[in-house]
Scaffold this motif. Structure first.
Motif, PDB file in Angstrom:
ATOM      1  N   PHE A   1       0.833  -1.207   0.000  1.00 53.44           N
ATOM      2  CA  PHE A   1       0.000   0.000   0.000  1.00 53.44           C
ATOM      3  C   PHE A   1       0.865   1.253   0.000  1.00 53.44           C
ATOM      4  N   PHE A   2       1.819   1.325   0.924  1.00 49.64           N
ATOM      5  CA  PHE A   2       2.638   2.531   1.035  1.00 49.64           C
ATOM      6  C   PHE A   2       3.584   2.679  -0.155  1.00 49.64           C
TER       7      PHE A   2
ATOM      8  N   LYS B   1      10.238  -4.836  13.480  1.00 53.28           N
ATOM      9  CA  LYS B   1      10.005  -3.743  14.427  1.00 53.28           C
ATOM     10  C   LYS B   1       9.649  -2.429  13.751  1.00 53.28           C
ATOM     11  N   TYR B   2       9.843  -2.337  12.441  1.00 51.77           N
ATOM     12  CA  TYR B   2       9.582  -1.087  11.731  1.00 51.77           C
ATOM     13  C   TYR B   2       8.176  -1.051  11.155  1.00 51.77           C
ATOM     14  N   GLN B   3       7.583   0.126  11.163  1.00 52.95           N
ATOM     15  CA  GLN B   3       6.302   0.312  10.506  1.00 52.95           C
ATOM     16  C   GLN B   3       6.495   0.199   8.993  1.00 52.95           C
ATOM     17  N   PRO B   4       5.498  -0.302   8.266  1.00 53.30           N
ATOM     18  CA  PRO B   4       5.628  -0.441   6.816  1.00 53.30           C
ATOM     19  C   PRO B   4       5.983   0.856   6.106  1.00 53.30           C
ATOM     20  N   SER B   5       5.411   1.975   6.545  1.00 57.65           N
ATOM     21  CA  SER B   5       5.693   3.249   5.882  1.00 57.65           C
ATOM     22  C   SER B   5       7.159   3.651   6.024  1.00 57.65           C
ATOM     23  N   VAL B   6       7.765   3.309   7.151  1.00 60.54           N
ATOM     24  CA  VAL B   6       9.185   3.622   7.370  1.00 60.54           C
ATOM     25  C   VAL B   6      10.056   2.784   6.435  1.00 60.54           C
ATOM     26  N   ILE B   7       9.753   1.500   6.325  1.00 60.35           N
ATOM     27  CA  ILE B   7      10.525   0.613   5.446  1.00 60.35           C
ATOM     28  C   ILE B   7      10.419   1.078   3.997  1.00 60.35           C
ATOM     29  N   VAL B   8       9.219   1.436   3.578  1.00 59.12           N
ATOM     30  CA  VAL B   8       9.008   1.851   2.188  1.00 59.12           C
ATOM     31  C   VAL B   8       9.754   3.144   1.880  1.00 59.12           C
ATOM     32  N   GLN B   9       9.675   4.121   2.768  1.00 60.67           N
ATOM     33  CA  GLN B   9      10.389   5.378   2.539  1.00 60.67           C
ATOM     34  C   GLN B   9      11.898   5.142   2.457  1.00 60.67           C
TER      35      GLN B   9
END
Length: 315
Positions: free
Chosen positions: A176-177, A242-250
């Protein structure tokens, strides 16, 4: 009276996945669905809702209560699920959602090592029912497990997983992100003007070269393909749980930009330098320190899996 088919749906709606994917109207339907999907994900309100839901759907330390399941076993299973979703030509969203469902179930229930594969394949079936137009048949999925499990076992586990998750399946995912941020990239570059797209100039080694809109679409598509591969790698690595999906994608998109801008940059520059400059396309709500940490770990992950991304490197 209709009976349940092998897919778990009623026979009245039991078109074969292979027939559905190959039928004359499937390409047009897929195009329309893709277009509608992009319209939805580009909706700012949808993005805000998913961002706010990240913490709730994050399966932190999902292996903490698993005496028989290790990070290595999880890595092997997720890598296998990635191969399975590609085998059935499913969407990346299905794969990401399947891993999220599996991890959240592991938070609630101890799983025996010999049943772990069944948890993974059942999570994938649930995810495809939630995402896809046509999901794989149960017997197709079980055949990939060498028929080590029965249909009854899978169906019973499916019910258990849904109950333990309270039927909450609309989790924010990497897919999604990734779609959202890539669409933001395209919108920003179009608004900034075609001459502002400097990444291709550096790749072409020609300061006088001017990019066209087609070139812009091409390079952003390369960003997406590269970032998607990095996201796949992070799905299988328990360290990124441990990371939010949006953080990984960015972090993955930033990594992709710097990779295509200067390939040698990867070898000699720390990721701290990559994220020091504010990116106008990314929200300011995410901590730069967190993105820097995630980018550094992704950089190491990519360096350990260079062979798997060789086809994405060459321009």
């Amino acid at each position: 009276m209709s009976t349940l088919s092998d897919s778990g749906f009623e026979e009245d709606f039991s078109a074969s996945p292979s027939n559905c994917l190959n039928c004359p109207w499937s390409e047009d339907l897929n195009n329309r669905l893709t277009a509608d999907h992009h319209e939805v994900i580009c909706d700012e309100s949808c993005f805000i809702i998913q961002r706010n839901n990240e913490e709730e759907f994050l399966a932190l330390n999902c292996l903490a209560r698993q005496p028989q399941i290790t990070a290595e076993a999880r890595c092997k299973l997720v890598s296998w699920l990635i191969a399975v979703y590609k085998h059935f030509k499913l969407s990346f969203e299905s794969c990401c959602l399947a891993v999220n469902i599996m991890d959240r179930f592991l938070v609630t229930t101890s799983v025996a090592a010999d049943c772990f594969q069944l948890v993974g394949v059942t999570s994938l079936l649930i995810a495809t029912k939630h995402v896809e137009v046509c999901c794989p048949r149960i017997r197709q999925l079980l055949s990939l497990c060498c028929n080590a499990f029965s249909k009854e076992q899978l169906c019973n586990l499916e019910c258990l997983i849904l109950l333990r998750l309270n039927f909450r399946l609309a989790a924010p995912t990497l897919a999604f992100f990734l779609d959202y941020f890539i669409s933001q990239e395209l919108s920003w570059h179009r608004g900034a003007g075609k001459d502002h797209f400097t990444d291709l100039r550096e790749v072409k080694k020609d300061d006088s070269w001017t990019s066209t809109e087609e070139d812009q679409l091409s390079i952003v598509e390369r960003y997406k393909c590269f970032a998607c591969k990095v996201c796949e790698l992070s799905l299988a690595d328990y360290a990124f749980n441990k990371y939010q999906p949006s953080v990984i994608v960015q972090s993955a998109i930033m990594l992709a930009k710097d990779w295509f801008r200067k390939p040698a940059y990867f070898k000699h520059t720390s990721s701290a330098k990559m994220v020091n400059t504010a990116d106008p396309k990314l929200p300011d709500s995410i901590s730069h320190t967190l993105i820097q940490q995630c980018t550094e770990e992704l950089k190491l992950l990519v360096s350990l899996n260079l062979e798997s991304i060789q086809d994405l490197i060459a321009l």
